[in-house]
Scaffold this active site. Structure first.
Site, mmCIF file in Angstrom:
data_model
loop_
_atom_site.group_PDB
_atom_site.id
_atom_site.type_symbol
_atom_site.label_atom_id
_atom_site.label_comp_id
_atom_site.label_asym_id
_atom_site.label_seq_id
_atom_site.Cartn_x
_atom_site.Cartn_y
_atom_site.Cartn_z
ATOM 1 C CB VAL A 15 -24.368 -15.348 40.389
ATOM 2 C CG1 VAL A 15 -23.498 -14.929 41.564
ATOM 3 C CG2 VAL A 15 -23.680 -16.436 39.572
ATOM 4 N NE ARG A 16 -26.435 -21.945 37.336
ATOM 5 C CZ ARG A 16 -26.176 -23.199 37.667
ATOM 6 N NH1 ARG A 16 -27.042 -23.864 38.423
ATOM 7 N NH2 ARG A 16 -25.078 -23.799 37.260
ATOM 8 N NE ARG B 41 -30.955 -22.064 43.558
ATOM 9 C CZ ARG B 41 -30.307 -22.705 42.597
ATOM 10 N NH1 ARG B 41 -30.074 -24.003 42.717
ATOM 11 N NH2 ARG B 41 -29.908 -22.071 41.505
ATOM 12 N NE ARG C 163 -8.371 -9.067 35.188
ATOM 13 C CZ ARG C 163 -8.824 -8.091 34.398
ATOM 14 N NH1 ARG C 163 -10.078 -7.669 34.515
ATOM 15 N NH2 ARG C 163 -8.037 -7.544 33.492
#
Length: 232
Positions: A78-79, A170, A91
Site C-alpha cells: 500500500v506504499r 518489487r 476491526r
C-alpha cells in the site's frame, strides 16, 4: 499466497494505442478506431514505449484479488500510492478459534528450533487476542496484539503505468521475498493479457544497468534470463 487477475480494461493494448494515436491525429475517435488494426496496435505501442510516452498507459487498469499474504507484505504494497486498495479489516473481522492464519517465512521454517520459537510467539499472540475479545475488548482494540505475520486479503487496482513502476521496484532481487513473489506473479498475469505493454516490465536491470548501484545483487544476467523466459 493466491493471486488472481479479477478484471481489466477490455482490450487494454488497443485502448492505450487509441489514446496515443489520438494525440497525433486530426480525425475523430470513431475513424481512428476503425483504422486501428491489431498490427497497428503492436507497432504503435512499440513506438510510444520506446519514446517513453507513458502517460497513455494510464488508460489501462488491472484489478487483482490477493489472499494469503502477511500484513508485513500488505504494508509494503500500500506504499504504492497510485492505486486503489480494499483490504480485509481486522476491526470488523474477528478471528475465531485458538489461532489465526499466518505466513511463516522460509528462513523460520528452515529448522525445528526456529519453527518452535515462531509458533510459540504466534500462539501467545492468539491467546492474548482471544482473552481480550472474550473479556469484551472490541476487535478494533484486541487486534493491537496481532503480529505482522497475520494473513490478510486485499483487492488492488493499478493502471499499467503504475504497474510498470511497481514491477521495477518489487521484482528486484533486493525486494523483500514475499512482495517480490507477489510482484512476479502479478507480472506473469498481466503479460498474458497485455504482452506488448509489459514486454520489458520487471526489475530495472532488464532495460539498463542495475539501478541499485553498490547494493546490486550481482546476478543481473541470471535475472534477465529468468524474466525473458517467464511463462504466461
Amino acid at each position: 499466497m493466491k493471486i488472481a487477475l479479477l478484471q481489466h480494461t477490455p482490450d487494454p493494448e488497443a485502448a492505450v494505442a487509441l489514446a496515443a494515436r489520438l494525440c497525433y491525429a486530426s480525425v475523430g475517435i470513431d475513424e481512428l478506431r476503425e483504422k486501428l488494426s491489431a498490427s497497428d496496435v503492436t507497432a504503435f505501442l512499440d513506438k510510444i514505449m520506446s519514446l517513453g510516452h507513458q502517460s497513455v498507459l494510464e488508460h489501462a487498469s488491472f484489478t487483482f484479488g490477493i489472499e494469503g499474504i502477511s500484513r508485513a507484505a500488505s504494508h509494503q504494497l500500500v506504499r504504492h500510492r497510485i492505486a486503489s486498495y480494499s483490504q480485509q479489516s481486522q476491526r470488523y473481522v474477528t478471528f475465531r478459534g485458538d489461532g489465526f492464519p499466518r505466513v511463516v517465512p522460509g528462513s523460520v521454517s528452515a529448522t525445528e528450533k526456529r519453527r518452535q520459537v515462531f509458533e510459540s510467539a504466534m500462539q501467545a499472540c492468539a491467546d492474548a487476542y482471544r482473552a481480550l475479545v472474550d473479556d469484551g475488548v472490541p476487535a478494533e482494540d484486541a487486534r493491537f496484539v496481532l503480529p505482522n505475520a497475520a494473513e490478510t486479503k486485499i483487492i488492488v487496482t493499478m493502471n499499467a503505468r503504475e504497474l510498470i513502476h511497481f514491477f521495477g521496484l518489487r521484482c528486484c532481487e533486493r525486494a523483500q521475498w514475499e512482495i517480490r513473489a507477489l510482484a512476479v506473479e502479478m507480472l506473469r498475469l498481466v503479460k498474458g493479457v497485455a504482452p506488448t505493454i509489459f514486454r520489458d516490465a520487471g526489475p530495472g536491470c532488464l532495460t539498463g544497468p542495475c539501478p541499485e548501484g553498490g547494493m546490486t545483487c550481482g546476478k543481473a544476467a541470471e535475472v534477465k534470463r529468468l524474466f525473458r523466459e517467464m511463462s504466461i
